[in-house]
Design an enzyme around this catalytic site. Sequence first.
Site, PDB file in Angstrom:
ATOM      1  N   SER A   1       0.845  -1.186   0.000  1.00  0.00           N
ATOM      2  CA  SER A   1       0.000   0.000   0.000  1.00  0.00           C
ATOM      3  C   SER A   1       0.880   1.236   0.000  1.00  0.00           C
ATOM      4  CB  SER A   1      -0.903   0.024   1.244  1.00  0.00           C
ATOM      5  OG  SER A   1      -1.623   1.239   1.302  1.00  0.00           O
TER       6      SER A   1
ATOM      7  N   ASN B   1      -0.885   4.123   0.904  1.00  0.00           N
ATOM      8  CA  ASN B   1      -1.788   4.992   1.645  1.00  0.00           C
ATOM      9  C   ASN B   1      -1.128   5.360   2.981  1.00  0.00           C
ATOM     10  OD1 ASN B   1      -3.826   5.800   3.567  1.00  0.00           O
ATOM     11  ND2 ASN B   1      -5.372   5.029   2.166  1.00  0.00           N
ATOM     12  N   PRO B   2      -0.769   6.633   3.180  1.00  0.00           N
ATOM     13  CA  PRO B   2      -0.045   6.994   4.404  1.00  0.00           C
ATOM     14  C   PRO B   2      -0.872   6.781   5.674  1.00  0.00           C
ATOM     15  CG  PRO B   2      -0.628   8.964   3.151  1.00  0.00           C
ATOM     16  CD  PRO B   2      -0.944   7.795   2.280  1.00  0.00           C
TER      17      PRO B   2
ATOM     18  N   LYS C   1      -3.154   4.453   6.145  1.00  0.00           N
ATOM     19  CA  LYS C   1      -3.160   3.010   6.393  1.00  0.00           C
ATOM     20  C   LYS C   1      -1.811   2.563   6.960  1.00  0.00           C
ATOM     21  CE  LYS C   1      -5.466   0.620   3.402  1.00  0.00           C
ATOM     22  NZ  LYS C   1      -5.907  -0.135   2.205  1.00  0.00           N
TER      23      LYS C   1
ATOM     24  N   ASP D   1      -6.947  -5.319   2.192  1.00  0.00           N
ATOM     25  CA  ASP D   1      -7.986  -4.809   1.301  1.00  0.00           C
ATOM     26  C   ASP D   1      -9.187  -4.538   2.185  1.00  0.00           C
ATOM     27  OD1 ASP D   1      -8.415  -4.016  -1.439  1.00  0.00           O
ATOM     28  OD2 ASP D   1     -10.091  -5.412  -1.421  1.00  0.00           O
TER      29      ASP D   1
ATOM     30  N   TYR E   1     -13.847   7.401   4.534  1.00  0.00           N
ATOM     31  CA  TYR E   1     -15.240   7.631   4.918  1.00  0.00           C
ATOM     32  C   TYR E   1     -15.411   7.919   6.414  1.00  0.00           C
ATOM     33  CZ  TYR E   1     -16.075   5.617   0.298  1.00  0.00           C
ATOM     34  OH  TYR E   1     -16.078   5.380  -1.055  1.00  0.00           O
TER      35      TYR E   1
ATOM     36  N   LYS F   1      -9.461   4.701  17.924  1.00  0.00           N
ATOM     37  CA  LYS F   1      -9.860   4.135  16.632  1.00  0.00           C
ATOM     38  C   LYS F   1      -9.186   2.783  16.410  1.00  0.00           C
ATOM     39  CE  LYS F   1      -9.875   4.761  11.650  1.00  0.00           C
ATOM     40  NZ  LYS F   1      -9.352   5.495  10.471  1.00  0.00           N
TER      41      LYS F   1
ATOM     42  N   ARG G   1      -9.590  -2.539  10.941  1.00  0.00           N
ATOM     43  CA  ARG G   1      -8.165  -2.762  10.700  1.00  0.00           C
ATOM     44  C   ARG G   1      -7.441  -3.081  11.998  1.00  0.00           C
ATOM     45  NH1 ARG G   1      -7.433   1.379   7.789  1.00  0.00           N
ATOM     46  NH2 ARG G   1      -7.952   0.252   5.884  1.00  0.00           N
TER      47      ARG G   1
END
Length: 199
Positions: free
Chosen positions: A11, A13-14, A16, A70, A155, A176, A182
Amino acid sequence: MSTDRRVVLASDNPGKFREMQALLGDVNLIPQGELGIEGAEETAVTFVENALLKARHAARESGLAAIADDSGLVVPALGGAPGVWSARYAGEPKSDAVNNAKLIAALRGAPDRSAHFHCTLVFLRSAEDPDPLIVSRAWYGVVVEQPRGGNGFGYDPHFLVESRGCTAAELDAATKNALSHRGQACRALAELLAEKSQS
């Protein structure tokens, strides 16, 4: 399998990466982009198949073990959409704001606004690993029309965590990670990795 203890994260995505590095603290994660690896084409229609595609690609290109995630938002009233297309729900280029606007428009007037975030994590020891470690977890909530909070990504501002009375974007990172799809999946994967290392 390579003796290199680094594990490539399939990935770029920073958000993530930050979450997963915090949750998998004992794993030396390296984002695939730092190794010059472009993301795999996500052509599958399920989370698990896409995670396997991404992990195998990253492992093959790097020669390292690989972890792929994913994940996405599943909304029953929309037939499961955005689902595996969550990051590209409104098309390219990817945009959280545009994706959220499309989601809210699609749900306007819908009596059922329930939703859940889904995460499948895959760990491969090598690109040819015939026995990948696979875990899946979900986080349930409701889609709200007005965004709230400035934390998280994707989201999160529209995902109401009913038990907390706030959106995912209003939670601090530690809370979170304790609750999220996750976070749950990373803890389950960490347990599996610990079991494998002792066997």
